[in-house]
Design an enzyme around this catalytic site. Sequence first.
Site, PDB file in Angstrom:
ATOM      1  N   HIS A 139       4.731   0.058  -0.194  1.00 63.56           N
ATOM      2  CA  HIS A 139       5.531  -0.676   0.777  1.00 63.56           C
ATOM      3  C   HIS A 139       4.652  -1.733   1.440  1.00 63.56           C
ATOM      4  O   HIS A 139       3.428  -1.685   1.338  1.00 63.56           O
ATOM      5  CB  HIS A 139       6.174   0.264   1.797  1.00 63.56           C
ATOM      6  CG  HIS A 139       5.189   1.133   2.517  1.00 63.56           C
ATOM      7  ND1 HIS A 139       4.639   2.273   1.948  1.00 63.56           N
ATOM      8  CD2 HIS A 139       4.635   1.034   3.750  1.00 63.56           C
ATOM      9  CE1 HIS A 139       3.796   2.819   2.803  1.00 63.56           C
ATOM     10  NE2 HIS A 139       3.768   2.093   3.906  1.00 63.56           N
ATOM     11  N   ARG A 158       7.526  -8.847  15.778  1.00 63.72           N
ATOM     12  CA  ARG A 158       8.090  -7.578  15.337  1.00 63.72           C
ATOM     13  C   ARG A 158       7.069  -6.497  15.632  1.00 63.72           C
ATOM     14  O   ARG A 158       5.860  -6.749  15.587  1.00 63.72           O
ATOM     15  CB  ARG A 158       8.380  -7.628  13.832  1.00 63.72           C
ATOM     16  CG  ARG A 158       8.748  -6.283  13.248  1.00 63.72           C
ATOM     17  CD  ARG A 158       9.240  -6.355  11.817  1.00 63.72           C
ATOM     18  NE  ARG A 158       9.582  -5.020  11.388  1.00 63.72           N
ATOM     19  CZ  ARG A 158       8.772  -4.216  10.692  1.00 63.72           C
ATOM     20  NH1 ARG A 158       7.589  -4.631  10.302  1.00 63.72           N
ATOM     21  NH2 ARG A 158       9.160  -2.994  10.381  1.00 63.72           N
ATOM     22  N   ASP A 194       0.891   5.122   1.902  1.00 62.92           N
ATOM     23  CA  ASP A 194       0.198   5.791   2.996  1.00 62.92           C
ATOM     24  C   ASP A 194      -0.551   6.997   2.421  1.00 62.92           C
ATOM     25  O   ASP A 194      -0.041   7.678   1.534  1.00 62.92           O
ATOM     26  CB  ASP A 194       1.203   6.231   4.069  1.00 62.92           C
ATOM     27  CG  ASP A 194       1.897   5.025   4.724  1.00 62.92           C
ATOM     28  OD1 ASP A 194       1.330   3.915   4.693  1.00 62.92           O
ATOM     29  OD2 ASP A 194       3.004   5.204   5.270  1.00 62.92           O
ATOM     30  N   HIS A 222       0.860  -1.191   0.000  1.00 67.14           N
ATOM     31  CA  HIS A 222       0.000   0.000   0.000  1.00 67.14           C
ATOM     32  C   HIS A 222       0.887   1.228   0.000  1.00 67.14           C
ATOM     33  O   HIS A 222       2.077   1.140   0.301  1.00 67.14           O
ATOM     34  CB  HIS A 222      -0.878   0.013   1.264  1.00 67.14           C
ATOM     35  CG  HIS A 222      -0.068   0.168   2.526  1.00 67.14           C
ATOM     36  ND1 HIS A 222       0.602  -0.893   3.128  1.00 67.14           N
ATOM     37  CD2 HIS A 222       0.238   1.259   3.274  1.00 67.14           C
ATOM     38  CE1 HIS A 222       1.257  -0.461   4.191  1.00 67.14           C
ATOM     39  NE2 HIS A 222       1.071   0.847   4.299  1.00 67.14           N
TER      40      HIS A 222
HETATM   41  C1  LIG Z   1      -4.716   8.160   8.812  1.00 70.65           C
HETATM   42  C2  LIG Z   1      -4.806   6.957   8.462  1.00 70.65           C
HETATM   43  C3  LIG Z   1      -3.859   6.361   7.504  1.00 70.65           C
HETATM   44  C4  LIG Z   1      -4.318   4.953   7.498  1.00 70.65           C
HETATM   45  C5  LIG Z   1      -5.781   5.080   7.740  1.00 70.65           C
HETATM   46  C6  LIG Z   1      -5.833   6.027   8.911  1.00 70.65           C
HETATM   47  C7  LIG Z   1      -5.392   5.300  10.190  1.00 70.65           C
HETATM   48  C8  LIG Z   1      -4.562   4.070   9.902  1.00 70.65           C
HETATM   49  C9  LIG Z   1      -3.650   4.188   8.670  1.00 70.65           C
HETATM   50  C10 LIG Z   1      -3.271   2.851   8.071  1.00 70.65           C
HETATM   51  C11 LIG Z   1      -2.090   2.139   8.717  1.00 70.65           C
HETATM   52  C12 LIG Z   1      -1.812   0.827   7.977  1.00 70.65           C
HETATM   53  C13 LIG Z   1      -1.864   0.972   6.451  1.00 70.65           C
HETATM   54  C14 LIG Z   1      -3.079   1.802   6.022  1.00 70.65           C
HETATM   55  C15 LIG Z   1      -3.204   1.806   4.504  1.00 70.65           C
HETATM   56  C16 LIG Z   1      -4.285   1.302   6.752  1.00 70.65           C
HETATM   57  O1  LIG Z   1      -5.069   0.473   6.404  1.00 70.65           O
HETATM   58  O2  LIG Z   1      -4.384   1.976   7.945  1.00 70.65           O
HETATM   59  C17 LIG Z   1      -2.964   3.161   6.624  1.00 70.65           C
HETATM   60  C18 LIG Z   1      -4.049   4.167   6.234  1.00 70.65           C
HETATM   61  C19 LIG Z   1      -3.707   5.008   5.033  1.00 70.65           C
HETATM   62  O3  LIG Z   1      -2.601   5.517   4.921  1.00 70.65           O
HETATM   63  O4  LIG Z   1      -4.586   5.137   4.200  1.00 70.65           O
HETATM   64  O1  LIG Z   2       5.569  -2.489   9.714  1.00 63.76           O
HETATM   65  C1  LIG Z   2       6.078  -1.714   8.930  1.00 63.76           C
HETATM   66  O2  LIG Z   2       7.291  -1.532   8.887  1.00 63.76           O
HETATM   67  C2  LIG Z   2       5.203  -0.934   7.942  1.00 63.76           C
HETATM   68  C3  LIG Z   2       3.961  -0.372   8.557  1.00 63.76           C
HETATM   69  C4  LIG Z   2       3.162   0.433   7.582  1.00 63.76           C
HETATM   70  O3  LIG Z   2       3.471   0.533   6.427  1.00 63.76           O
HETATM   71  C5  LIG Z   2       1.940   1.135   8.022  1.00 63.76           C
HETATM   72  O4  LIG Z   2       1.489   0.915   9.155  1.00 63.76           O
HETATM   73  O5  LIG Z   2       1.408   1.934   7.231  1.00 63.76           O
HETATM   74 FE   LIG Z   3       2.355   2.159   5.451  1.00 66.64          FE
END
Ligand SMILES: C=C1C[C@]23C[C@H]1CC[C@H]2[C@@]12CCC[C@@](C)(C(=O)O1)[C@H]2[C@@H]3C(=O)O
Ligand SMILES: O=C(O)CCC(=O)C(=O)O
Ligand SMILES: [Fe+2]
Length: 370
Positions: free
Chosen positions: A286, A296, A228, A226
């Site tokens: 990533h 981890r 961010d 994905h």
């Molecule tokens: C502000 C954010 C950014 C979110 C949504 C919300 C809270 C959690 C973040 C993440 C974290 C994990 C990958 C992601 C793709 C997910 O599923 O949750 C991220 C997402 C995004 O970057 O879109």
């Molecule tokens: O675990 C990691 O190193 C990546 C985490 C990540 O990409 C995310 O939470 O958006």
């Molecule tokens: Fe991420």
Amino acid sequence: MVSVSGVFRPRPTYLHNTNLDLNSVQELPDSHLWPALDAEGSGNLTYVESMPVIDLADPDVVGRMGHASETWGGFHVTGHGVPLGLIDRLESQVCRLFSLSREQKLNAARVPNSFNGYGQVPIAAFFEKSLWSEGCTITDSPVNWASRLWPDDYIEFCDVMEEYKKEMKALCVRIMWLMLASLGITKKDFDWAGPNGDLDGSWTTLQLNWYPPCPDPNRAIGLVAHSDSPILTVLYPSSTSGLQVLRENGTQAHWVTIGPVPGSFVVNVGDLLQILTNGRFRAPLHRAFVNRTHHRLSVPFFIGPPKDALITPLSKLVSADRPQLYRAVTWDEYLGIKRKYFQDALAVVSLRAPMDEPSNVSDHGSLESG
Ligand SMILES: C=C1C[C@]23C[C@H]1CC[C@H]2[C@@]12CCC[C@@](C)(C(=O)O1)[C@H]2[C@@H]3C(=O)O
Ligand SMILES: O=C(O)CCC(=O)C(=O)O
Ligand SMILES: [Fe+2]
């Protein structure tokens, strides 16, 4: 191979089995077995190339950050001044949280449509298979749910999270302006960062990720590929590897395992920064793999603009040579688009690429040949 669009569901409906405790599973259950992973074995990739390491005291910090953001879409940052003691306290609180029993953690479960509390990461909803990870999102104060988990002993957890968020916010502000300076952008070029450019009123969130040891790491995935969504991510990757970044270089692309760089954070460009810079900086794909023997953890801090600020490619970065690539969106609207279209979200706000162009990235992010 299946494309993202192929597995994409406009309204995600997958309900994952929340009763399974990954920390005590002896064999990979079918629900977590990603068949297409076999060929590449998610943790087995090693590439010699490594992501740039940039010290904040480097005399050429602006140039180096600019170059890394345009090529990799990220870098390691050192010399940041975040106290090591705080990072230790963060690690130990994250371990303490995820070491609770499944039933206890569910007392802090995220409720629908909220970005707070314990659960699978939001993107998990797009996939039929489950991820080998647990998450906890801290957008608002964790006091409410932390006091349910540890009625007599929640203050240290909350203090550490607040303190760490404050450090991360200040670091993000510093890094964002250095990165933008490389493109000739200053505080005068947009107003949502506030009069002093200190991003007051911006939207921030802390995400705690936990990857339990996995009995069959080559057929499971911790976090699917994905980018961010927000402006910037500053990630504490911990000392166990797991993070991989897609390095795109012209027509070539390959996954690079991010090795440990002691004392560094990993900075990633977010989709909104790609929009703001009219595509000059790239939000990299990533993902995270898991391993057989060690748990981890990772802790990304996300910063976005205030929810209703209109993010539009900066006029200084739009020209006849570089036409405007994206339409204006608010952060709120973009998050909605991401939750609906996942990795096609940038294409949805693109003024150039039609949305239904085939995506070249498979459901777990490996590239198709060509
Ligand atoms: C502000 C954010 C950014 C979110 C949504 C919300 C809270 C959690 C973040 C993440 C974290 C994990 C990958 C992601 C793709 C997910 O599923 O949750 C991220 C997402 C995004 O970057 O879109
Ligand atoms: O675990 C990691 O190193 C990546 C985490 C990540 O990409 C995310 O939470 O958006
Ligand atoms: Fe991420």
